[in-house]
Design a protein around this motif. Structure first.
Motif, PDB file in Angstrom:
ATOM      1  N   LEU A 116      16.616 -15.432  -2.220  1.00 22.52           N
ATOM      2  CA  LEU A 116      16.761 -16.571  -1.380  1.00 22.52           C
ATOM      3  C   LEU A 116      16.467 -17.977  -1.664  1.00 22.52           C
ATOM      4  N   GLY A 117      15.900 -17.913  -3.198  1.00 18.53           N
ATOM      5  CA  GLY A 117      15.476 -19.297  -3.817  1.00 18.53           C
ATOM      6  C   GLY A 117      14.201 -19.679  -3.302  1.00 18.53           C
ATOM      7  N   VAL A 118      13.245 -18.758  -2.940  1.00 21.39           N
ATOM      8  CA  VAL A 118      11.794 -19.027  -2.451  1.00 21.39           C
ATOM      9  C   VAL A 118      11.061 -19.291  -3.678  1.00 21.39           C
ATOM     10  N   SER A 119      11.249 -18.305  -4.523  1.00 24.60           N
ATOM     11  CA  SER A 119      10.434 -18.354  -5.789  1.00 24.60           C
ATOM     12  C   SER A 119      11.324 -17.805  -7.035  1.00 24.60           C
ATOM     13  N   ASP A 120      10.821 -18.058  -8.259  1.00 28.31           N
ATOM     14  CA  ASP A 120      11.636 -17.535  -9.434  1.00 28.31           C
ATOM     15  C   ASP A 120      10.637 -16.796 -10.313  1.00 28.31           C
ATOM     16  N   PRO A 121      10.483 -15.480  -9.954  1.00 24.28           N
ATOM     17  CA  PRO A 121       9.485 -14.538 -10.995  1.00 24.28           C
ATOM     18  C   PRO A 121       9.430 -14.813 -12.348  1.00 24.28           C
ATOM     19  N   ARG A 122      10.633 -15.177 -12.986  1.00 26.13           N
ATOM     20  CA  ARG A 122      10.674 -15.753 -14.405  1.00 26.13           C
ATOM     21  C   ARG A 122       9.714 -16.825 -14.688  1.00 26.13           C
ATOM     22  N   THR A 123       9.417 -17.475 -13.913  1.00 24.13           N
ATOM     23  CA  THR A 123       8.407 -18.689 -14.039  1.00 24.13           C
ATOM     24  C   THR A 123       6.895 -18.657 -13.869  1.00 24.13           C
ATOM     25  N   TRP A 124       6.685 -17.481 -13.275  1.00 18.19           N
ATOM     26  CA  TRP A 124       5.357 -17.070 -13.017  1.00 18.19           C
ATOM     27  C   TRP A 124       4.670 -16.988 -14.139  1.00 18.19           C
ATOM     28  N   ARG A 125       3.138 -17.238 -13.823  1.00 20.75           N
ATOM     29  CA  ARG A 125       2.451 -17.083 -15.033  1.00 20.75           C
ATOM     30  C   ARG A 125       1.538 -15.958 -14.911  1.00 20.75           C
ATOM     31  N   LEU A 126       0.542 -15.491 -15.729  1.00 23.05           N
ATOM     32  CA  LEU A 126      -0.100 -14.155 -15.974  1.00 23.05           C
ATOM     33  C   LEU A 126      -0.761 -14.171 -14.429  1.00 23.05           C
ATOM     34  N   ASN A 127      -1.484 -15.267 -14.168  1.00 25.18           N
ATOM     35  CA  ASN A 127      -2.260 -14.819 -12.914  1.00 25.18           C
ATOM     36  C   ASN A 127      -1.245 -14.544 -11.464  1.00 25.18           C
ATOM     37  N   ASP A 128      -0.191 -15.300 -11.603  1.00 29.58           N
ATOM     38  CA  ASP A 128       0.643 -14.980 -10.640  1.00 29.58           C
ATOM     39  C   ASP A 128       0.939 -13.364 -10.508  1.00 29.58           C
ATOM     40  N   TRP A 129       1.406 -12.870 -11.828  1.00 32.47           N
ATOM     41  CA  TRP A 129       1.852 -11.584 -11.836  1.00 32.47           C
ATOM     42  C   TRP A 129       0.840 -10.690 -11.541  1.00 32.47           C
ATOM     43  N   VAL A 130      -0.401 -10.967 -11.658  1.00 33.80           N
ATOM     44  CA  VAL A 130      -1.541  -9.991 -11.373  1.00 33.80           C
ATOM     45  C   VAL A 130      -1.763  -9.967  -9.953  1.00 33.80           C
ATOM     46  N   ALA A 131      -1.848 -11.336  -9.497  1.00 29.43           N
ATOM     47  CA  ALA A 131      -1.693 -11.355  -7.923  1.00 29.43           C
ATOM     48  C   ALA A 131      -0.773 -10.637  -7.432  1.00 29.43           C
ATOM     49  N   ASP A 132       0.502 -10.518  -7.731  1.00 24.81           N
ATOM     50  CA  ASP A 132       1.595  -9.617  -7.293  1.00 24.81           C
ATOM     51  C   ASP A 132       1.538  -8.264  -7.508  1.00 24.81           C
ATOM     52  N   ILE A 133       1.122  -7.798  -8.720  1.00 18.92           N
ATOM     53  CA  ILE A 133       1.021  -6.349  -9.279  1.00 18.92           C
ATOM     54  C   ILE A 133      -0.062  -5.713  -8.525  1.00 18.92           C
ATOM     55  N   VAL A 134      -1.100  -6.377  -8.402  1.00 22.15           N
ATOM     56  CA  VAL A 134      -2.431  -5.397  -7.741  1.00 22.15           C
ATOM     57  C   VAL A 134      -2.274  -4.957  -6.381  1.00 22.15           C
ATOM     58  N   PRO A 135      -1.880  -5.804  -5.429  1.00 21.14           N
ATOM     59  CA  PRO A 135      -1.325  -5.444  -4.246  1.00 21.14           C
ATOM     60  C   PRO A 135      -0.464  -4.439  -4.041  1.00 21.14           C
ATOM     61  N   HIS A 136       0.505  -4.422  -4.808  1.00 24.26           N
ATOM     62  CA  HIS A 136       1.597  -3.485  -4.716  1.00 24.26           C
ATOM     63  C   HIS A 136       1.270  -2.311  -5.254  1.00 24.26           C
ATOM     64  N   LEU A 137       0.259  -2.286  -6.559  1.00 26.57           N
ATOM     65  CA  LEU A 137      -0.385  -1.013  -6.863  1.00 26.57           C
ATOM     66  C   LEU A 137      -1.251  -0.430  -5.591  1.00 26.57           C
ATOM     67  N   ALA A 138      -1.989  -1.143  -4.830  1.00 27.95           N
ATOM     68  CA  ALA A 138      -2.631  -0.670  -3.651  1.00 27.95           C
ATOM     69  C   ALA A 138      -1.697  -0.128  -2.653  1.00 27.95           C
ATOM     70  N   TYR A 139      -0.457  -0.831  -2.468  1.00 24.77           N
ATOM     71  CA  TYR A 139       0.546  -0.196  -1.511  1.00 24.77           C
ATOM     72  C   TYR A 139       0.830   1.201  -2.400  1.00 24.77           C
ATOM     73  N   GLY A 140       1.253   1.366  -3.407  1.00 22.83           N
ATOM     74  CA  GLY A 140       1.775   2.557  -3.865  1.00 22.83           C
ATOM     75  C   GLY A 140       0.836   3.681  -3.841  1.00 22.83           C
ATOM     76  N   MET A 141      -0.403   3.401  -4.251  1.00 23.16           N
ATOM     77  CA  MET A 141      -1.443   4.392  -4.078  1.00 23.16           C
ATOM     78  C   MET A 141      -1.621   4.810  -2.609  1.00 23.16           C
ATOM     79  N   ALA A 142      -1.945   3.860  -1.631  1.00 20.34           N
ATOM     80  CA  ALA A 142      -2.027   4.209  -0.462  1.00 20.34           C
ATOM     81  C   ALA A 142      -0.735   5.123   0.291  1.00 20.34           C
ATOM     82  N   ALA A 143       0.394   4.581  -0.044  1.00 23.87           N
ATOM     83  CA  ALA A 143       1.368   5.222   0.595  1.00 23.87           C
ATOM     84  C   ALA A 143       1.554   6.748  -0.011  1.00 23.87           C
ATOM     85  N   ALA A 144       1.447   6.881  -1.450  1.00 24.91           N
ATOM     86  CA  ALA A 144       1.720   8.153  -1.985  1.00 24.91           C
ATOM     87  C   ALA A 144       0.574   8.940  -1.453  1.00 24.91           C
TER      88      ALA A 144
END
Length: 158
Positions: A116-144
């Motif tokens: 959609l052109g909202v964001s380009d993950p290729r330009t994210w910094r490390l803290n952006d990736w951490v802020a994205d990965i951690v909640p998705h890990l929580a999603y995965g653990m809770a859902a599983a």
């Protein structure tokens, strides 16, 4: 009446989405960062592409806010339902199921942001990736974990 793998998966996805949101809000509190505008911007761009008028001024802002949140829940529930269909006949170890669920939702979310052109993950910094990965890990653990609770080995296969 027995629940289907699709329904159990959707329930697991809803629980995962709640966990993802809680971890995201906790991150906002701990780091005092602003909430992401990505959900609202995604809603705006999707409405534009679909030629849907969200109304004037504040009404459009409020609708984008609600639609952004609903898009997130829809993604999480749909991913859980899809997982339910795929995992109905085999039990995956919890870490594998959590990785599949969290990684799948993260790829879907980040892919849609890029498409959609909202964001380009290729330009994210490390803290952006951490802020994205951690909640998705929580999603995965809770859902599983919810999936395994709703579908014990004796209920596999339908």
């Amino acid at each position: 009446m027995r629940a289907t793998p699709l329904l159990d998966g959707a329930i697991a996805g809803a629980v995962g989405t709640a966990a993802l949101n809680m971890v995201s809000y906790l991150d906002i509190v701990v780091r005092a960062r602003p909430a992401s505008i990505a959900p609202e911007e995604s809603a705006r761009r999707l409405a534009e592409k679909a030629h849907v008028d969200l109304g004037p001024g504040d009404k459009a802002v409020n609708r984008r806010s609600g639609l952004g949140a609903l898009l997130g829940y829809g993604t999480g529930v749909a991913a859980g339902a899809a997982f339910g269909l795929l995992a109905a006949r085999r039990r995956l170890p919890l870490p594998v199921a959590a990785g599949v669920l969290g990684g799948g939702v993260m790829a879907t979310s980040d892919g849609s942001l890029a498409a959609l052109g909202v964001s380009d993950p290729r330009t994210w910094r490390l803290n952006d990736w951490v802020a994205d990965i951690v909640p998705h890990l929580a999603y995965g653990m809770a859902a599983a974990t919810t999936w395994n609770r709703l579908r014990p080995p004796s209920r596999r296969g339908g």
